[in-house]
Design an enzyme around this catalytic site. Structure first.
Site, PDB file in Angstrom:
ATOM      1  N   ASP B  59       0.795  -1.225   0.000  1.00 19.26           N
ATOM      2  CA  ASP B  59       0.000   0.000   0.000  1.00 19.26           C
ATOM      3  C   ASP B  59       0.825   1.271   0.000  1.00 19.26           C
ATOM      4  O   ASP B  59       0.713   2.095   0.907  1.00 19.26           O
ATOM      5  CB  ASP B  59      -0.904   0.005   1.243  1.00 19.26           C
ATOM      6  N   ASP B  60       1.634   1.466  -1.001  1.00 15.99           N
ATOM      7  CA  ASP B  60       2.415   2.699  -1.145  1.00 15.99           C
ATOM      8  C   ASP B  60       3.420   2.917  -0.024  1.00 15.99           C
ATOM      9  O   ASP B  60       3.909   4.020   0.157  1.00 15.99           O
ATOM     10  CB  ASP B  60       1.506   3.926  -1.259  1.00 15.99           C
ATOM     11  N   ALA B  61       3.695   1.879   0.721  1.00 13.78           N
ATOM     12  CA  ALA B  61       4.808   1.998   1.650  1.00 13.78           C
ATOM     13  C   ALA B  61       6.071   1.599   0.910  1.00 13.78           C
ATOM     14  O   ALA B  61       5.994   0.976  -0.144  1.00 13.78           O
ATOM     15  CB  ALA B  61       4.591   1.079   2.844  1.00 13.78           C
ATOM     16  N   ARG B 253      -2.317   3.176 -11.630  1.00 15.28           N
ATOM     17  CA  ARG B 253      -1.877   4.551 -11.848  1.00 15.28           C
ATOM     18  C   ARG B 253      -1.246   4.760 -13.209  1.00 15.28           C
ATOM     19  O   ARG B 253      -1.137   5.875 -13.694  1.00 15.28           O
ATOM     20  CB  ARG B 253      -0.893   4.958 -10.763  1.00 15.28           C
TER      21      ARG B 253
END
Ligand code: ZN
Ligand code: ZN
Lengths: 339, 497
Positions: B59-61, B253
């Site tokens: 998650d975007d970590a 994205r």
């Protein structure tokens, strides 16, 4: 691969040094298992002791760089760590802070008096005597001009005066104590074990470059042939290392030290497993031996009763130690929350 | 964070963010050079592996290489300027046109005053901090003292300190800072003594877990873990990535630019080239992937940018080859050190007794309806009680079990009959609603035993209303009772057992 024949010929690991340079060693490690080879890699990367500047006393710093920034740069300068056994870890030393037995003092004193920008190099670090041996603590300088890395730049009138204390340490604690810049590691270059499932568009053999030297070193040679049977029991046993030293230790010294550190760690494990009759009354009783000091706190590791359900708890005390909430009496004037 | 200018040394911004270890990007447009942006570095070239490793890159970590961090990756600094004015609390009118006689404070220690050794070690003899000194919360930044103007003395000491007391101006932030610069701000006229001071502080901000980073494609992420280099995956040549990001950051994205940059950066690093990132240089027939892929192939790499990699922990080769390249990463100014919020107890609002809002004031974070529902769903009723009551507006309140009212209970006082401490509280609480006036009871002819009657604060004597008890309630419950009663609605609580 004929493992049976090899076991008779060859007992124990074998190292073949293929190439050796002042700061690089290319060797093949054979007849060991993957865990061993990787342990060696990890030890050489992170646990071989070297010297690095650890404390900096700033007497004067009128340069444009902040104290802590220069201190950080100083820490990263490689220092010669030959025969580092002569140096003690500060934590093992009898002294209060640091002393000649556990540290090396380097001083940097530079002032720019001319109109041109002056560069301060690693060679400007002056090593104080006495020290544990004649090499340890010398800044590593490999360039032809004999300057070493730039520490900072000074303009006219600016000066730096710092006392740097180099200590012995390992890269696990801070990367500045790393003896290597990188360790190349490869096994099974022909992918016969099929650990890797190559991604390709048309043809994996055309699209994937192969390290020829390593690939041809494998006696079988060449990629998997269609008619070859897949040996699903095979395990990797030959490892290609390419070690690059930073310069504080010779590459062979890094390997030797790495093996030594690993031996020491294994010896410690064996000792713990064997158990000390005097120390541990019923050694072997719980099957776990002595506990790691920073492991789980308290209690017998092996004989944990497990979780006891707090409900239907006949005793007056609850799981949270006594019947009281943190606010004095329990709410609603009862003596226990589950009565 | 980046390099905000060439004149940082001479500036006194309230707050400036600066990147200590900036680099020039490998992949850049021609205008980068034309504008001379190399003089203002604002990021670093990071070796980035796109792999789901250990789960800490969910998650975007992103996972940071601890050794890279130790070598200076993304180190930053904040410069803060604090202005200390001695004339602050005085008549702010007159537009700072103070006469020499209106000055009643000066910087420095009061002459012959006692100053502790701890303060002496933190401040110079002039009462100002040492340059380069480390200051922590509560440390003095400077000293001042009160003076009166002596018109008779026109010599150098025209200001006389009478009380011998030194005031210390403290550093109030919780973060460690270093004194970078001290400026004395003199009076406009140049005739009066210095009344204000500007202290520039330097706060080192090395990257920590929770800090935000981003590539130049809007692929921002938060550092979730700093793995030791030996535990990170590595390529056959021994390269250990600086950053690990999760492949799931890409499909939705569609930041193809980041893939191309990774490819171009890798090829540029291998060949020693600065790559041109101008858009529209390629076509459907002549693609960027082929162009940079060919460069990679020449350097002995797979032309898609993938590499076989090994687990740093076990040493085993991964079943999948990993996309690894060099991407320019920026450090963003959102850092946990400015955002973290924690509280057990602390300041509360007057009205309800519940914690106040706001990080700066030490307030709490609301456990709202959704959070409440989550706790209920997990069966954590005890935890819920602790959040909603224990750590919030926990109160012990007297209630009448007879009539179930919080509002009708009242403390009793010592009456004249029971000794000399007349008017003092007895500690006993009775319900006035359930009680009857002593006079009425006597008139009725009923018996009143000894000690059965009690007295309220206004001297009235009562009998009965003993059925009171203390209950633990959230403070707002009583407040609700008060508000409702003001509207003529009575609340009745059945208190058991
Ligand atoms: Zn010592
Ligand atoms: Zn009542």
């Amino acid at each position: 691969m004929d493992y049976g024949a090899m076991d008779i010929d060859q007992v124990g690991p074998r190292v073949i040094i293929r190439e050796s340079f002042p700061n690089r060693a290319d060797f093949v490690l054979e007849h060991v298992d993957l865990a061993f080879a990787n342990s060696l890699r990890r030890t050489m990367l992170a646990e071989v002791p070297t010297m690095a500047i650890d404390l900096v006393e700033v007497d004067e710093n009128t340069s444009v760089l902040a104290d802590e920034f220069i201190a950080h740069r100083l820490g990263l300068i490689p220092l010669n760590s030959k025969q580092i056994e002569d140096v003690l870890y500060t934590r093992d030393c009898d002294c209060d802070q640091y002393c000649e037995n556990c540290s090396i003092t380097l001083t940097m004193h530079a002032k720019c008096t001319g109109d041109e920008i002056m560069k301060v190099y690693a060679r400007d670090l002056v090593v104080a005597e006495p020290r544990p041996n004649e090499w340890v603590g010398n800044p590593v300088i490999t360039d032809e001009a004999g300057l070493g890395p730039v520490i900072c730049k000074l303009r006219k009138g600016q000066a730096v005066r710092m006392k740097c204390i180099a200590k012995k340490g390992i890269a696990k604690e801070h990367a500045k104590w790393a003896p290597t810049s990188a360790i190349g590691f490869e096994y099974d270059p022909n992918n016969k074990l099929r650990h890797l499932d190559y991604w390709y568009e048309v043809d994996p053999i055309k699209e994937w470059p192969v390290d020829d030297r390593n690939a041809s070193w494998e006696s079988e040679g060449g990629p998997q042939q269609d008619d070859e049977t897949f040996d699903y029991n095979a395990v990797p046993s030959r490892f290609f290392f390419d070690l690059e030293s930073i310069g504080n230790l010779e590459p062979d010294a890094v390997v030797q030290q790495g093996i030594k550190v690993m031996q020491q760690k294994l010896a410690a494990v064996l000792q713990e497993l064997a158990g000390d009759e005097n120390r541990n009354g019923n050694a072997g009783g719980d099957g776990f031996g002595v506990q790691e000091p920073d492991g789980m706190q308290g209690g017998d590791y092996g004989v944990d009763q497990g979780y006891t359900t707090p409900y239907v708890n006949p005793g007056a005390t609850s799981q949270w130690g006594g019947g009281a909430t943190p606010y004095g009496a329990t709410p609603y004037g009862q003596s226990g929350w589950n009565q | 964070m980046g390099t905000p200018g060439t004149s940082i040394r001479y500036r006194t911004d309230n707050k400036t963010y600066r990147l200590q270890t900036g680099q020039t990007p490998i992949v850049r447009p021609p205008l980068y050079n034309e504008y001379g942006l190399d003089n203002f570095p604002n990021g670093m070239n990071a070796v980035v592996a796109v792999i789901s490793y250990t789960g800490y890159d969910m998650d975007d970590a992103m996972i940071l290489n601890k050794s890279a961090h130790e070598r200076g990756f993304a180190h930053g600094t904040i410069y803060k300027t604090k202005v200390i004015r001695l004339d602050e609390n005085e008549r702010t009118n007159k537009a700072r046109s103070k006469s020499a006689r209106a000055i009643n404070k000066l910087f420095g220690f009061a002459p012959d005053s006692f100053v502790s050794a701890a303060t002496r070690s933190k401040l110079d003899s002039d009462g100002l901090p040492h340059i380069g000194a480390k200051v922590t919360e509560g440390d003095p930044l400077c000293a001042s003292h009160n003076v009166t103007y002596d018109p008779a003395k026109t010599s150098s000491v025209a200001y006389i300190n009478n009380d011998g007391v030194t005031q210390l101006h403290k550093y109030k932030d919780s973060e460690v800072a270093y004194v970078e610069e001290v400026r004395l701000l003199g009076a406009e006229s140049g005739a009066e003594p210095c009344q204000s001071l500007s202290i520039k502080l330097r706060i080192p901000r090395s990257p920590v877990i929770g800090d935000k980073f981003s590539s130049r494609h809007g692929q921002k992420g938060v550092c979730s873990q700093k793995w030791p280099a030996i535990d990170m995956p590595f390529s056959e040549s021994g390269i250990i990535p600086d950053i690990i990001i999760n492949p799931h950051a890409f499909p939705s994205r569609m930041t193809i630019g980041m893939f191309v940059e990774s490819l171009a950066g890798k090829a540029g690093a291998l060949h020693g080239l600065a790559q041109d990132s101008s858009p529209w240089r390629f076509t459907e027939q002549d693609t960027a992937g082929d162009y940079f892929g060919e460069q990679l192939r020449l350097a002995g790499y797979n032309h898609h940018g993938n590499e076989p990699m090994y687990s740093g922990i076990t040493g085993r080769e991964f079943a999948a080859d990993i996309y690894q390249g060099v991407v320019f990463y920026q450090r963003l100014r959102h850092m946990v050190n400015d955002k973290f919020q924690v509280r057990t107890t602390g300041p509360v609002t007057q009205l309800t007794g519940q914690p106040i809002k706001g990080r700066a004031k030490g307030g709490g974070i609301r456990v709202g309806e959704m959070e409440r529902d989550a706790l209920l769903a997990h069966g954590c009723a005890f935890l819920l009680q602790d959040r909603l009551m224990g750590c919030s507006d926990y109160r012990r309140e007297w209630v009448c079990k007879g009539c179930g009212s919080f509002l009708s209970t009242q403390p009793t006082v010592w009456g004249g009959a029971l000794g000399g401490r007349r008017g003092k509280g007895t500690g006993v609480v009775r319900c006035r609603r359930c009680a009857r006036k002593l006079a009425d009871v006597i008139e009725e002819g009923s018996e009143v035993g000894i000690g059965e009657e009690w007295e309220d604060g206004s001297g009235e004597k009562w009998v009965g209303g003993e059925d009171t008890t203390i209950v633990a309630i959230p403070g707002v419950l009583r407040y609700l009772d008060v508000e409702l009663s003001a509207m003529g609605v009575r609340m009745r609580f059945n208190v058991g057992p």
